[in-house]
Design a protein around this motif. Structure first.
Motif, short mmCIF file in Angstrom:
data_model
loop_
_atom_site.label_atom_id
_atom_site.label_comp_id
_atom_site.label_asym_id
_atom_site.label_seq_id
_atom_site.Cartn_x
_atom_site.Cartn_y
_atom_site.Cartn_z
N ASP A 16 -29.12 44.50 55.75
CA ASP A 16 -28.57 43.19 55.39
C ASP A 16 -29.53 42.45 54.47
N GLU A 17 -30.81 42.54 54.78
CA GLU A 17 -31.85 41.91 53.96
C GLU A 17 -31.87 42.53 52.56
N MET A 18 -31.74 43.84 52.50
CA MET A 18 -31.74 44.53 51.21
C MET A 18 -30.55 44.12 50.36
N MET A 19 -29.38 44.07 50.99
CA MET A 19 -28.17 43.75 50.23
C MET A 19 -28.18 42.30 49.74
N GLU A 20 -28.85 41.43 50.47
CA GLU A 20 -28.90 40.02 50.08
C GLU A 20 -29.91 39.77 48.95
N HIS A 21 -31.04 40.47 48.96
CA HIS A 21 -32.14 40.11 48.07
C HIS A 21 -32.43 41.11 46.95
N CYS A 22 -31.77 42.26 46.95
CA CYS A 22 -32.04 43.26 45.92
C CYS A 22 -30.95 43.27 44.85
N ASP A 23 -31.35 43.67 43.65
CA ASP A 23 -30.39 43.85 42.55
C ASP A 23 -29.85 45.28 42.53
N ALA A 24 -30.62 46.20 43.09
CA ALA A 24 -30.23 47.60 43.15
C ALA A 24 -31.06 48.26 44.25
N VAL A 25 -30.57 49.38 44.77
CA VAL A 25 -31.35 50.13 45.77
C VAL A 25 -31.38 51.60 45.38
N THR A 26 -32.49 52.24 45.69
CA THR A 26 -32.63 53.69 45.53
C THR A 26 -32.87 54.29 46.90
N VAL A 27 -32.14 55.33 47.23
CA VAL A 27 -32.18 55.94 48.56
C VAL A 27 -32.97 57.25 48.53
N LEU A 28 -33.93 57.39 49.46
CA LEU A 28 -34.68 58.63 49.61
C LEU A 28 -34.38 59.25 50.96
N ARG A 29 -34.43 60.59 51.00
CA ARG A 29 -34.29 61.30 52.25
C ARG A 29 -35.12 62.57 52.19
N ASP A 30 -36.04 62.73 53.14
CA ASP A 30 -36.90 63.92 53.21
C ASP A 30 -37.61 64.19 51.90
N GLY A 31 -38.10 63.13 51.24
CA GLY A 31 -38.87 63.30 50.03
C GLY A 31 -38.05 63.50 48.77
N ASN A 32 -36.74 63.37 48.87
CA ASN A 32 -35.85 63.55 47.72
C ASN A 32 -35.11 62.25 47.40
N ILE A 33 -34.87 62.01 46.11
CA ILE A 33 -34.01 60.90 45.71
C ILE A 33 -32.56 61.31 45.91
N ILE A 34 -31.84 60.56 46.75
CA ILE A 34 -30.44 60.87 47.04
C ILE A 34 -29.52 60.20 46.04
N GLY A 35 -29.90 59.00 45.60
CA GLY A 35 -29.08 58.29 44.64
C GLY A 35 -29.45 56.82 44.60
N SER A 36 -28.81 56.09 43.69
CA SER A 36 -29.05 54.65 43.55
C SER A 36 -27.72 53.90 43.53
N LEU A 37 -27.76 52.65 43.99
CA LEU A 37 -26.58 51.80 44.00
C LEU A 37 -26.92 50.47 43.35
N ASP A 38 -26.05 49.97 42.48
CA ASP A 38 -26.19 48.63 41.95
C ASP A 38 -25.58 47.64 42.94
N LYS A 39 -25.87 46.36 42.74
CA LYS A 39 -25.49 45.34 43.72
C LYS A 39 -23.99 45.35 44.02
N GLU A 40 -23.17 45.54 42.99
CA GLU A 40 -21.73 45.53 43.20
C GLU A 40 -21.25 46.74 44.01
#
Length: 501
Positions: free
Chosen positions: A207-231
Motif C-alpha cells: 500500500d505504501e509503495m502504490m501510494e508513494h512510487c511512480d513505478a515499481v520493479t519486481v525481483l524474485r530470487d535474484g532475477n528481475i521479473i518485471g516493472s509496473l508504472d503507476k497506472e
C-alpha cells in the motif's frame, strides 16, 4: 544532472554471488530522473543487494553500471556519497559512543578541520542547523546510544540529505519510523523527485509503495521479473509477481477462539525510568494480547520491562502460577519468557556469529550430555530443526547472520525462542521489514503457538496486524492504557486511531 525522465543509473547484466548463493542473476535495471521507483520482492530477492552495489557498499561479481552516462564502480560508500548517491540502510546505520553530529559527518571531518584539529563546536552547529531545517527534533550534541531506533533512522536521513544526493536509496526505513517520521520521509522523497533527483524505495508494504512510487520493479530470487508504472499498480498482481503464484485475500486469523482464565504473566503497577507510571497488565494462557499506539506511547518499553530488560523502579512483574518475580532477562528466560526486540540487530541477534551460534544460544538445557557438557550432535540437530521448520534460506548452519536478508534474520530470532520452548513470547514488531510470504508464515506460527497454549504479547505499530491477530488489543498513549478492544467486537482501524491520537 540528466534531464527529467532520462536514465540516471543503468545496471547492466549484473551478477552477485555469496559463495554458492546467487544474490543477483544477470540483472538489468534503469532508474530515471524525477521518479520514485519502488523495488519489491520477497526477502533474499536481491533488492538490497543491487542498491547497495550502486551505493558503493559492496562490489558486483560481474556486470557494469552507468551513472550519468559514465561507467560507475564506486570503491566505497564515501565515494558514492561524494558523487551524489546516498543510501539509508535497513538496519543500524549509526555508530554508538559518538555524538549525533559526528555520525552525520563521519568520514568528512575535514570539513570542520583547521590543520590537524577539528572544530567540534562548528560541526555540532552545522548538524543542528541541518536537523532543524528537516524538521527533526534531535539534539546534535547528544550521544547516539541515547537515541531509540526511530531517532537513529532520522539521523541517517539527515546524514544522507546533507549531501543533496542525486539518487537517494531508502531501504526498509519506514518500518523503524512512526507515522510522523514516515510523513517527513515521504515529503523528502517527493521533493527530491520533483526537483529532478531520483529515489530507489525498498519496502514490503505494498500500500505504501502504490501510494508513494511512480513505478515499481519486481525481483524474485535474484532475477528481475518485471516493472509496473503507476497506472498498472495492483496489489494482487504485485504479490503474484513477487512469489511466482497467485496470492490474494487475508493472511490473518479468521477464527474467534478464546483463551483461558489462567494468568501467565502480570505487571503489578510497574514504574520505569521512562514512559511507564504504575502500569498494569495481565496476560492469559493461550492469548494473543496486542499492544498498539503511536511509536512514542511507551509500548516498546512495556515489552522490555516485562522481560526484565528495562529497569523497574517500583512494582513488579510476575510469571507463572507461582508468581515468580522477573528481576532480569536471566530470570525471565529461566521461567519460560522469550523476547524479540524491534531493533533485532542490536538487541536480538549476535551479528558477528553464525546462524548456529544464534539459535543454539537458547538451547543449553536441551543439548547437554551431563553437567555443562554440550552434545555437538544434539546441538546440530536442534539448530537444523529450526532452519527446516522456518524454511530459512542459508548455505549452512555456519552461514553468517550478518549477511542474511531482513526476513531471514527474523527467522533466526524466532528460531532461537521456538527451540527453547518458551511459554510466554513477547514479540515487538515481529514482522518489521519482512515480505508477505514470511509474514504469512509468522502469523501461522503465532496462531499455532496460541493453540498450543502459549501466551503471546504482540506489540505492533501496524493496526491491521493487531486487529487481524489479537484476541484482545490494548491501545496506549503517554505510557497508559487508554482503550481495550476484544476480538469479538470487530474493532476497526478508525476506532483504534481515535484513542491513539
Amino acid at each position: 544532472m540528466a534531464s527529467k525522465g532520462e536514465a540516471i543509473l543503468e545496471v547492466k547484466d549484473m551478477c552477485k554471488n555469496f559463495g554458492v548463493t546467487v544474490a543477483l542473476n544477470h540483472v538489468n535495471f534503469v532508474l530515471k530522473t524525477g521518479e520514485v521507483r519502488g523495488l519489491i520482492g520477497e526477502n533474499g530477492s536481491g533488492k538490497s543487494t543491487v542498491s547497495s552495489i550502486a551505493s558503493g557498499m559492496q562490489k558486483a561479481t560481474s556486470g557494469e553500471m552507468l551513472y550519468l552516462g559514465k561507467p560507475w564502480a564506486p570503491a566505497s560508500a564515501l565515494e558514492a556519497q561524494q558523487n551524489g548517491i546516498c543510501m539509508i540502510v535497513q538496519e543500524a546505520g549509526t555508530i554508538a559512543g559518538i555524538p549525533v553530529a559526528d555520525n552525520i559527518f563521519l568520514g568528512h571531518e575535514k570539513l570542520f578541520a583547521k590543520g590537524p584539529f577539528v572544530n567540534h563546536s562548528k560541526m555540532v552547529k552545522a548538524a543542528q542547523e541541518l536537523l532543524d531545517s528537516l524538521g527533526i527534533e534531535i539534539d546534535a550534541s547528544v550521544r547516539t546510544e541515547r537515541l531509540d531506533l526511530q531517532q537513529c533512522k532520522l539521523v541517517e536521513i539527515a546524514k544522507a540529505m546533507y549531501w543533496q544526493p542525486k539518487i537517494l536509496v531508502v531501504d526498509e526505513t519506514t518500518t523503524a519510523l512512526s507515522q510522523t517520521g514516515r510523513n517527513l520521509l515521504y515529503k523528502l522523497m517527493r521533493k527530491m523527485a520533483d526537483e529532478g533527483g531520483s529515489v530507489m524505495f525498498i519496502s514490503h508494504d505494498l500500500d505504501e509503495m502504490m501510494e508513494h512510487c511512480d513505478a515499481v520493479t519486481v525481483l524474485r530470487d535474484g532475477n528481475i521479473i518485471g516493472s509496473l508504472d503507476k497506472e498498472e499498480f495492483d496489489g494482487n498482481k504485485m504479490k503474484e509477481m513477487m512469489v511466482g503464484r497467485e496470492v490474494s485475500g487475508n493472511y490473518y486469523r479468521n477464527d474467534n477462539d478464546s483463551y483461558e482464565d489462567e494468568i501467565t504473566l502480570k505487571a503489578h503497577c510497574i514504574t520505569t525510568r521512562k514512559d511507564l507510571l504504575c502500569f498494569n497488565l495481565e496476560l492469559h494462557k493461550g492469548e494473543v494480547l496486542g499492544i498498539g499506539g503511536l511509536s512514542e506511547c511507551g509500548m516498546h518499553t512495556v515489552g522490555k520491562a516485562l522481560f526484565g530488560y528495562e529497569k523497574i523502579l517500583d512494582g513488579k512483574v510476575t510469571v507463572g502460577a507461582k508468581q515468580t518475580v522477573v528481576k532480569n532477562p536471566e530470570t525471565a528466560i529461566a521461567n519460560g519468557i522469550a523476547y524479540t526486540s524491534k531493533d533485532r540487530d542490536h538487541e536480538s541477534l549476535g551479528l558477528a556469529g553464525s546462524i548456529r551460534d544464534n539459535i543454539a544460544s537458547t538451547g543449553y538445557y536441551f543439548n547437554r550430555i551431563f553437567g555443562p557438557i554440550i552434545s555437538f550432535g544434539k546441538e546440530k540437530k536442534f539448530v537444523q530443526n529450526q532452519i527446516d521448520t522456518l524454511e530459512l534460506k542459508c548455505a549452512s548452519q555456519y552461514h553468517s547472520v550478518n549477511t542474511l536478508s531482513g526476513g531471514n534474520k527474523q527467522k533466526v530470532v524466532f528460531g532461537k525462542w521456538i527451540g527453547s520452548e518458551a511459554d510466554v513470547l513477547i514479540l515487538d514488531c515481529p514482522t518489521r521489514g519482512i515480505d508477505i510470504g514470511v509474514k504469512a508464515s509468522m502469523y501461522q506460527l503465532i496462531y499455532k503457538m496460541k493453540k498450543q497454549g502459549k501466551s503471546i504479547i504482540l506489540i505492533s505499530e501496524e493496526l491491521p496486524e493487531l486487529i487481524g491477530m489479537s484476541d484482545r488489543i490494548l491501545i496506549m498513549k503517554d505510557g497508559k492504557i487508554v482503550h481495550e478492544a476484544m476480538r469479538s467486537e470487530n474493532p476497526t482501524e478508525h476506532d483504534l486511531i481515535n484513542y491513539m491520537i
